[in-house]
Structure formats: C-alpha cells, structure tokens
Design a protein around this motif. Structure first.
Motif, PDB file in Angstrom:
ATOM      1  N   GLU A  18      21.387  99.681  90.300  1.00  0.00           N
ATOM      2  CA  GLU A  18      22.796  99.725  89.889  1.00  0.00           C
ATOM      3  C   GLU A  18      23.361  98.318  90.006  1.00  0.00           C
ATOM      4  O   GLU A  18      23.254  97.679  91.047  1.00  0.00           O
ATOM      5  N   PHE A  19      23.890  97.812  88.916  1.00  0.00           N
ATOM      6  CA  PHE A  19      24.460  96.467  88.893  1.00  0.00           C
ATOM      7  C   PHE A  19      25.738  96.517  88.075  1.00  0.00           C
ATOM      8  O   PHE A  19      25.722  96.959  86.922  1.00  0.00           O
ATOM      9  N   ASP A  20      26.837  96.136  88.690  1.00  0.00           N
ATOM     10  CA  ASP A  20      28.114  96.100  87.999  1.00  0.00           C
ATOM     11  C   ASP A  20      28.474  94.658  87.699  1.00  0.00           C
ATOM     12  O   ASP A  20      28.241  93.776  88.520  1.00  0.00           O
ATOM     13  N   TRP A  21      29.028  94.436  86.518  1.00  0.00           N
ATOM     14  CA  TRP A  21      29.474  93.096  86.143  1.00  0.00           C
ATOM     15  C   TRP A  21      30.808  93.237  85.422  1.00  0.00           C
ATOM     16  O   TRP A  21      31.242  94.342  85.107  1.00  0.00           O
ATOM     17  N   PHE A  22      31.463  92.119  85.208  1.00  0.00           N
ATOM     18  CA  PHE A  22      32.815  92.118  84.665  1.00  0.00           C
ATOM     19  C   PHE A  22      32.912  91.192  83.466  1.00  0.00           C
ATOM     20  O   PHE A  22      32.165  90.225  83.355  1.00  0.00           O
ATOM     21  N   ALA A  23      33.865  91.498  82.592  1.00  0.00           N
ATOM     22  CA  ALA A  23      34.128  90.635  81.444  1.00  0.00           C
ATOM     23  C   ALA A  23      35.592  90.799  81.062  1.00  0.00           C
ATOM     24  O   ALA A  23      36.258  91.766  81.453  1.00  0.00           O
ATOM     25  N   ALA A  24      36.075  89.840  80.289  1.00  0.00           N
ATOM     26  CA  ALA A  24      37.405  89.924  79.694  1.00  0.00           C
ATOM     27  C   ALA A  24      37.218  90.130  78.195  1.00  0.00           C
ATOM     28  O   ALA A  24      36.171  89.786  77.638  1.00  0.00           O
ATOM     29  N   ASP A  25      38.231  90.685  77.547  1.00  0.00           N
ATOM     30  CA  ASP A  25      38.170  90.818  76.091  1.00  0.00           C
ATOM     31  C   ASP A  25      39.073  89.766  75.451  1.00  0.00           C
ATOM     32  O   ASP A  25      39.701  88.964  76.147  1.00  0.00           O
ATOM     33  N   ALA A  31      37.287  94.381  82.134  1.00  0.00           N
ATOM     34  CA  ALA A  31      36.513  95.622  82.244  1.00  0.00           C
ATOM     35  C   ALA A  31      35.409  95.442  83.270  1.00  0.00           C
ATOM     36  O   ALA A  31      34.867  94.351  83.441  1.00  0.00           O
ATOM     37  N   GLN A  32      35.100  96.546  83.940  1.00  0.00           N
ATOM     38  CA  GLN A  32      33.932  96.608  84.808  1.00  0.00           C
ATOM     39  C   GLN A  32      32.863  97.360  84.031  1.00  0.00           C
ATOM     40  O   GLN A  32      33.114  98.431  83.489  1.00  0.00           O
ATOM     41  N   PHE A  33      31.675  96.764  83.955  1.00  0.00           N
ATOM     42  CA  PHE A  33      30.537  97.352  83.249  1.00  0.00           C
ATOM     43  C   PHE A  33      29.517  97.820  84.276  1.00  0.00           C
ATOM     44  O   PHE A  33      29.099  97.046  85.139  1.00  0.00           O
ATOM     45  N   LEU A 126      32.864  84.770  80.411  1.00  0.00           N
ATOM     46  CA  LEU A 126      32.506  86.167  80.143  1.00  0.00           C
ATOM     47  C   LEU A 126      33.577  86.834  79.288  1.00  0.00           C
ATOM     48  O   LEU A 126      33.890  88.006  79.473  1.00  0.00           O
ATOM     49  N   THR A 127      34.149  86.081  78.353  1.00  0.00           N
ATOM     50  CA  THR A 127      35.129  86.650  77.435  1.00  0.00           C
ATOM     51  C   THR A 127      34.397  87.094  76.177  1.00  0.00           C
ATOM     52  O   THR A 127      33.775  86.281  75.496  1.00  0.00           O
ATOM     53  N   LEU A 128      34.447  88.384  75.914  1.00  0.00           N
ATOM     54  CA  LEU A 128      33.696  88.970  74.812  1.00  0.00           C
ATOM     55  C   LEU A 128      34.562  89.048  73.553  1.00  0.00           C
ATOM     56  O   LEU A 128      35.765  89.298  73.649  1.00  0.00           O
ATOM     57  N   PRO A 129      33.965  88.882  72.377  1.00  0.00           N
ATOM     58  CA  PRO A 129      34.716  88.921  71.117  1.00  0.00           C
ATOM     59  C   PRO A 129      35.005  90.338  70.631  1.00  0.00           C
ATOM     60  O   PRO A 129      34.708  90.701  69.493  1.00  0.00           O
ATOM     61  N   VAL A 130      35.550  91.157  71.518  1.00  0.00           N
ATOM     62  CA  VAL A 130      35.906  92.546  71.210  1.00  0.00           C
ATOM     63  C   VAL A 130      37.240  92.846  71.887  1.00  0.00           C
ATOM     64  O   VAL A 130      37.743  92.042  72.676  1.00  0.00           O
ATOM     65  N   THR A 131      37.788  94.016  71.601  1.00  0.00           N
ATOM     66  CA  THR A 131      38.974  94.500  72.298  1.00  0.00           C
ATOM     67  C   THR A 131      38.566  95.754  73.061  1.00  0.00           C
ATOM     68  O   THR A 131      38.038  96.700  72.462  1.00  0.00           O
TER      69      THR A 131
END
Length: 150
Positions: A18-25, A31-33, A126-131
């Motif tokens: 189990e590994f949780d990671w984070f990103a911004a949109d 979001a926590q993934f 970690l800014t992803l090109p999605v909303t």
C-alpha cells in the motif's frame, strides 16, 4: 524544511505494498492517490519520502470540515478521511496499471496555496494536466495524466 535531506523511494519499494501519494490538478486542488501495490506512479512522487510524509501529516491533521462524500459507500467510505478534510481521493483499479477511480470528493476542496511553502513546491512537480472530480484517471510514471471514460 530547506536544507533537509531527501530520501528517494524506488518503484521496487512500492510494488505490491500500500503506497499513497499526492498530486495537484490544474485548478490547484489536491488529491490523495491510493496506489494499492501498483508502481505506475509519477517519478516526482518518489523524490522525497520526507515531503511525502509531511504532505500526509498536513492533510491528516487538518480539521474535518465536511461529511463523507463517497457515493459508492461501503469500502469506499472508509477511504474518505482525506475528503472530509478537503482533498479528493482516488483508488487504484486492480489489474489496470496507472488507472484510478474517484472514491470520494470534497464539496469544498482546499487549494494547494493553503499548504506550507515546501509542500506547495513539492506538489508543483506533481501537478497533473487534469481536473480532479473525473470518475476515472490514468496517471503514468512520467507524470502524464488524462481523464478516462467511465
């Protein structure tokens, strides 16, 4: 946190655990993934175990500001703690590398600018090109991301 040593993680270390990671949109929401053993996470999520942990702690210690919003209920509802604190929550879809499904979303998401400067800088990479809010997302190891049809 400047001048702090950063311990990088490897894909081998996160595979099968189990590994949780984070990103911004692109709107600046967070979001926590929940990778659930899938090692297809952005390389930028692995650059600093310390900043990853600090992000976790910052979100986990925020006051809960809303009721759970996990429409599927059941198992998903126990994953909703970050959502009650203003973060989106995505869980890995078993057998589909890099694919996540939305399990809970905040009614009033916090913005990355609410976070301490070192965490804002960490999430810039970690800014992803999605909303966030899309039912399904693909996120690849080089940080590319796209919304998938449900």
């Amino acid at each position: 946190m400047s001048g702090q040593t950063h311990t990088s993680l490897t894909r081998e270390e996160i595979a099968g655990v189990e590994f949780d990671w984070f990103a911004a949109d692109q709107a600046g929401h967070v979001a926590q993934f929940l990778a659930a053993g899938d090692d297809t996470v952005p390389a930028a999520a692995l650059v600093s175990e310390e900043l990853l942990e600090a992000t976790h702690v910052w979100i986990d210690t925020r006051p809960e500001t809303e009721d759970p919003n996990a429409p599927a209920g059941g198992f998903d509802e126990h994953l909703a703690a970050p959502q009650r604190r203003g973060a989106f929550v995505y869980d890995h879809v078993p057998g589909e590398p890099g694919v996540y499904r939305l399990v809970a979303w905040p009614r009033e998401p916090f913005h990355v600018t609410a976070m301490p400067a070192p965490l804002q800088a960490y999430l810039q990479g970690l800014t992803l090109p999605v909303t966030f809010g899309a039912a399904r997302l693909f996120v690849g190891p080089d940080g590319q991301a796209r919304t998938l049809e449900s």
